[in-house]
Write a protein that holds these residues in place. Structure first.
Motif, short mmCIF file in Angstrom:
data_model
loop_
_atom_site.label_atom_id
_atom_site.label_comp_id
_atom_site.label_asym_id
_atom_site.label_seq_id
_atom_site.Cartn_x
_atom_site.Cartn_y
_atom_site.Cartn_z
N GLU A 159 0.82 -1.20 0.00
CA GLU A 159 0.00 0.00 0.00
C GLU A 159 0.86 1.25 0.00
OE1 GLU A 159 1.54 -0.76 3.65
OE2 GLU A 159 -0.24 -1.98 3.23
N TYR A 161 0.56 5.19 1.56
CA TYR A 161 -0.14 6.12 2.44
C TYR A 161 0.21 7.54 2.04
CZ TYR A 161 -0.96 9.07 6.53
OH TYR A 161 -1.34 10.09 7.35
N LEU A 192 -5.23 5.90 2.05
CA LEU A 192 -4.54 4.63 1.91
C LEU A 192 -4.99 3.97 0.61
CD1 LEU A 192 -2.56 3.07 3.78
CD2 LEU A 192 -4.53 1.78 4.61
N TRP A 202 -2.70 -3.80 6.18
CA TRP A 202 -3.30 -2.53 6.58
C TRP A 202 -4.63 -2.27 5.88
CZ3 TRP A 202 -0.13 2.72 6.38
CH2 TRP A 202 -0.74 3.65 7.22
N TRP A 226 -8.98 2.00 -2.33
CA TRP A 226 -8.52 3.19 -1.62
C TRP A 226 -9.53 3.60 -0.57
CZ3 TRP A 226 -11.46 7.67 -1.87
CH2 TRP A 226 -12.39 7.77 -2.90
#
Length: 294
Positions: A159, A161, A192, A202, A226
């Motif tokens: 991912e 951030y 994210l 996550w 997202w």
């Protein structure tokens, strides 16, 4: 004459090594852990298992091959070559940390602590190394990329951030390219954007927390999810664009409306894009893939 293949062994400093480096001796490290209700023997045994795994993997490399080792902290300074076979010896996260520095080289994940690691990316045992080094099949795992308007680029396996450096309130404008121009000013804890591989970490925690109806992507699927974290409604900021998916050429575009935002991938905050007022960044599926053997 073509070069012989090179096995590049990627590892990281163990918790035991970090403790001894910080406290000076085994005894001082043991005293420190005992004062916090922990036994250093458990930490030392994990260290020994890691070292045994590294030794076994090293011994499995054919004598006609070249070898190199790189520690996680040095990945951004190591030059991977096209003929490399990358052997990551450690945890799942170490594969993700390595992925952004590769360009199609096959990766073998070796689990040094079975039962403690999920084994999503480190799928194999040290004794499997010899056979895996010459394997020809690999899964092509989707990655995510962020490209800023000043050509800064960030690639990640799990991912990315985007938000304030200290995870305080971030202010920006968010919209989807090719979505009819819908753009919303937001104040949140950040955005994210994750892959199917990240759906085991996550991204999954946010997805579960919201009981979201969006199906999680598979690791090989060219689709991202997202989420906006803790969007704050106010007269100047909205909360209507807080989750979605990206596939094909669709991009999530964020324009900074505060002094400083950062974008980092796979938890590596030390290797981040720096964005300032008025800059924009587009996030979407990356053309690059991680070739994970087995």
């Amino acid at each position: 004459m073509s070069l012989a293949p090179r096995a590049v062994l990627v590892h990281r400093t163990t918790e035991y090594e970090e403790l001894v480096a910080r406290h000076g001796t085994h005894g001082q490290a043991a005293f420190f852990l005992a004062s916090r209700g922990r036994d250093i023997e458990e930490v030392a045994e994990r260290h020994r298992r890691t070292r045994r795994a590294l030794a076994r993997v090293t011994a499995a490399v054919p004598l006609t091959w070249r070898q190199a080792r790189v520690e996680r902290a040095d990945l951004d300074r190591f030059l991977f070559a096209p003929e490399d076979v990358v052997v990551v010896v450690g945890q799942d996260g170490l594969v993700a940390n390595t992925a952004k520095y590769l360009a199609g080289q096959p990766v073998i994940g070796i689990d040094t602590d079975p039962g403690r690691n999920p084994g999503v990316l480190v799928r194999h045992r040290p004794e499997d190394t010899a056979a895996l080094l010459t394997a020809t099949s690999a899964d092509e795992l989707t990655m995510v990329e962020a490209v800023a308007d000043d050509t800064q680029r960030l690639v990640a396996l799990n991912e990315i951030y985007l938000g304030a450096a200290g995870h305080q309130t971030a202010r920006y404008r968010l919209g989807l390219d090719g979505d009819g121009g819908a753009v919303e000013a937001q104040a949140s804890s950040g955005v994210l954007v994750g892959t199917g591989t990240g759906a085991s970490g996550w991204i999954r925690s946010v997805w579960q927390e919201r009981a979201d109806r969006l199906p999680l992507p598979a690791p090989v699927e060219e689709r991202l999810l997202w989420f906006v974290r803790e969007a704050w409604p106010s007269p100047a900021t909205g909360t209507s664009l807080v989750a979605g998916e990206l596939s094909g050429g669709r991009r999530l575009r964020i324009t900074v409306e505060c002094e400083r935002l950062v974008a980092f991938g796979d938890g590596m905050e030390s290797d981040a894009l720096e964005l300032t007022w008025g800059q924009s960044v587009a996030v979407g599926v990356c053309a690059q893939r991680l070739r994970l053997v087995g």
